[in-house]
Motif scaffolding. Structure first.
Motif, PDB file in Angstrom:
ATOM      1  N   SER A  51       0.851  -1.193   0.000  1.00 37.88           N
ATOM      2  CA  SER A  51       0.000   0.000   0.000  1.00 37.88           C
ATOM      3  C   SER A  51       0.881   1.235   0.000  1.00 37.88           C
ATOM      4  N   CYS A  52       0.352   2.314  -0.570  1.00 40.00           N
ATOM      5  CA  CYS A  52       1.080   3.582  -0.592  1.00 40.00           C
ATOM      6  C   CYS A  52       0.075   4.708  -0.401  1.00 40.00           C
ATOM      7  N   ALA A  53       0.197   5.391   0.717  1.00 39.55           N
ATOM      8  CA  ALA A  53      -0.666   6.531   0.999  1.00 39.55           C
ATOM      9  C   ALA A  53       0.037   7.807   0.560  1.00 39.55           C
ATOM     10  N   ALA A  54      -0.664   8.590  -0.249  1.00 36.01           N
ATOM     11  CA  ALA A  54      -0.078   9.809  -0.811  1.00 36.01           C
ATOM     12  C   ALA A  54      -0.743  11.053  -0.253  1.00 36.01           C
ATOM     13  N   SER A  55       0.043  12.106  -0.063  1.00 36.52           N
ATOM     14  CA  SER A  55      -0.518  13.409   0.302  1.00 36.52           C
ATOM     15  C   SER A  55      -0.820  14.167  -0.982  1.00 36.52           C
ATOM     16  N   GLY A  56      -1.581  15.217  -0.878  1.00 37.86           N
ATOM     17  CA  GLY A  56      -1.833  16.055  -2.037  1.00 37.86           C
ATOM     18  C   GLY A  56      -2.903  15.492  -2.971  1.00 37.86           C
ATOM     19  N   SER A  57      -2.824  15.888  -4.225  1.00 37.67           N
ATOM     20  CA  SER A  57      -3.854  15.568  -5.208  1.00 37.67           C
ATOM     21  C   SER A  57      -3.791  14.107  -5.654  1.00 37.67           C
ATOM     22  N   SER A  58      -4.960  13.566  -6.010  1.00 38.83           N
ATOM     23  CA  SER A  58      -5.044  12.209  -6.553  1.00 38.83           C
ATOM     24  C   SER A  58      -5.139  12.228  -8.079  1.00 38.83           C
ATOM     25  N   SER A  59      -4.798  13.357  -8.675  1.00 34.48           N
ATOM     26  CA  SER A  59      -4.966  13.507 -10.121  1.00 34.48           C
ATOM     27  C   SER A  59      -3.740  13.100 -10.924  1.00 34.48           C
ATOM     28  N   TYR A  60      -2.768  12.478 -10.278  1.00 33.35           N
ATOM     29  CA  TYR A  60      -1.535  12.125 -10.962  1.00 33.35           C
ATOM     30  C   TYR A  60      -1.405  10.626 -11.135  1.00 33.35           C
ATOM     31  N   ALA A  61      -0.541  10.251 -12.043  1.00 34.23           N
ATOM     32  CA  ALA A  61      -0.219   8.840 -12.214  1.00 34.23           C
ATOM     33  C   ALA A  61       0.590   8.359 -11.010  1.00 34.23           C
ATOM     34  N   THR A  77      -1.130  -6.887  -9.691  1.00 38.46           N
ATOM     35  CA  THR A  77      -2.227  -5.989 -10.051  1.00 38.46           C
ATOM     36  C   THR A  77      -2.077  -4.677  -9.289  1.00 38.46           C
ATOM     37  N   ILE A  78      -2.058  -3.592 -10.042  1.00 39.05           N
ATOM     38  CA  ILE A  78      -2.008  -2.266  -9.423  1.00 39.05           C
ATOM     39  C   ILE A  78      -3.415  -1.688  -9.419  1.00 39.05           C
ATOM     40  N   SER A  79      -3.765  -1.022  -8.333  1.00 44.88           N
ATOM     41  CA  SER A  79      -5.083  -0.397  -8.222  1.00 44.88           C
ATOM     42  C   SER A  79      -4.952   0.857  -7.367  1.00 44.88           C
ATOM     43  N   ARG A  80      -5.990   1.658  -7.397  1.00 39.98           N
ATOM     44  CA  ARG A  80      -5.952   2.882  -6.593  1.00 39.98           C
ATOM     45  C   ARG A  80      -7.335   3.200  -6.056  1.00 39.98           C
ATOM     46  N   ASP A  81      -7.350   3.859  -4.909  1.00 40.42           N
ATOM     47  CA  ASP A  81      -8.570   4.354  -4.297  1.00 40.42           C
ATOM     48  C   ASP A  81      -8.389   5.866  -4.199  1.00 40.42           C
ATOM     49  N   ASN A  82      -8.973   6.592  -5.133  1.00 38.45           N
ATOM     50  CA  ASN A  82      -8.760   8.037  -5.191  1.00 38.45           C
ATOM     51  C   ASN A  82      -9.348   8.735  -3.967  1.00 38.45           C
ATOM     52  N   VAL A 124       7.704  -1.418 -12.397  1.00 38.77           N
ATOM     53  CA  VAL A 124       6.907  -2.638 -12.276  1.00 38.77           C
ATOM     54  C   VAL A 124       5.486  -2.425 -12.801  1.00 38.77           C
ATOM     55  N   ALA A 125       4.852  -1.343 -12.372  1.00 33.98           N
ATOM     56  CA  ALA A 125       3.448  -1.113 -12.743  1.00 33.98           C
ATOM     57  C   ALA A 125       3.127   0.362 -12.606  1.00 33.98           C
ATOM     58  N   VAL A 126       2.191   0.807 -13.450  1.00 37.36           N
ATOM     59  CA  VAL A 126       1.742   2.208 -13.444  1.00 37.36           C
ATOM     60  C   VAL A 126       0.225   2.222 -13.531  1.00 37.36           C
ATOM     61  N   ILE A 127      -0.369   3.170 -12.835  1.00 42.67           N
ATOM     62  CA  ILE A 127      -1.802   3.404 -12.976  1.00 42.67           C
ATOM     63  C   ILE A 127      -2.036   4.901 -13.135  1.00 42.67           C
ATOM     64  N   ARG A 128      -2.727   5.243 -14.190  1.00 41.62           N
ATOM     65  CA  ARG A 128      -3.034   6.645 -14.454  1.00 41.62           C
ATOM     66  C   ARG A 128      -4.234   7.083 -13.601  1.00 41.62           C
ATOM     67  N   SER A 129      -4.495   8.369 -13.555  1.00 42.98           N
ATOM     68  CA  SER A 129      -5.572   8.878 -12.707  1.00 42.98           C
ATOM     69  C   SER A 129      -6.931   8.317 -13.123  1.00 42.98           C
ATOM     70  N   GLY A 130      -7.095   8.023 -14.410  1.00 44.87           N
ATOM     71  CA  GLY A 130      -8.357   7.474 -14.895  1.00 44.87           C
ATOM     72  C   GLY A 130      -8.487   5.968 -14.735  1.00 44.87           C
ATOM     73  N   GLY A 131      -7.406   5.322 -14.284  1.00 50.57           N
ATOM     74  CA  GLY A 131      -7.468   3.886 -14.028  1.00 50.57           C
ATOM     75  C   GLY A 131      -6.750   3.010 -15.039  1.00 50.57           C
ATOM     76  N   SER A 132      -6.233   3.582 -16.123  1.00 52.68           N
ATOM     77  CA  SER A 132      -5.477   2.782 -17.089  1.00 52.68           C
ATOM     78  C   SER A 132      -4.198   2.276 -16.439  1.00 52.68           C
ATOM     79  N   THR A 133      -3.813   1.055 -16.805  1.00 56.84           N
ATOM     80  CA  THR A 133      -2.654   0.430 -16.170  1.00 56.84           C
ATOM     81  C   THR A 133      -1.674  -0.116 -17.201  1.00 56.84           C
ATOM     82  N   LYS A 134      -0.440  -0.288 -16.750  1.00 58.98           N
ATOM     83  CA  LYS A 134       0.597  -0.893 -17.566  1.00 58.98           C
ATOM     84  C   LYS A 134       1.539  -1.639 -16.636  1.00 58.98           C
ATOM     85  N   TYR A 135       2.061  -2.793 -17.120  1.00 59.50           N
ATOM     86  CA  TYR A 135       2.906  -3.646 -16.287  1.00 59.50           C
ATOM     87  C   TYR A 135       4.184  -4.033 -17.014  1.00 59.50           C
TER      88      TYR A 135
END
Length: 115
Positions: free
Chosen positions: A21-31, A66-71, A46-57
């Protein structure tokens, strides 16, 4: 200044699972991304997730991670299944733009896959 705080690393047997898990400060509008670095090896995206949910591995983890995010919580996750000894590394959470979000880095969390 963006702060990224990782958790969830540890020791697991081959074939096991971990969730980072990774908790971030600030805006959730970034990759958001996860990189890893093993001793004596180059850092690997290893993995990327864009703000809209697109992913790449990375090819080395496709079908296992599997990468995921909870905005709403501004948190990104990396579910790692079927872990192999070669997955052993320090895993870093990152934030940035595009498909290589390397502007801000967390402190890293150790993942060790060993019997």
């Amino acid at each position: 200044q963006v702060q990224l705080v990782e958790s969830g690393g540890g020791l697991v047997q081959p074939g096991g699972s971990l969730r980072l898990s990774c908790a971030a400060s600030g805006s959730s509008s970034y990759a958001m991304g996860w990189y890893r670095q093993a001793p004596g090896k180059q850092r690997e995206l290893v993995a990327v997730i864009r703000s809209g949910g697109s992913t790449k591995y990375a090819d080395s983890v496709k079908g296992r991670f599997t990468i995921s995010r909870d905005n709403a919580k501004n948190t990104v996750y990396l579910q790692m299944n079927s872990l192999k000894p070669e997955d052993t590394a320090v895993y870093y959470c990152t934030q940035g733009v595009g498909w290589d979000p390397n502007t801000y880095w967390g402190q890293g969390t150790q993942v060790t896959v060993s019997s």
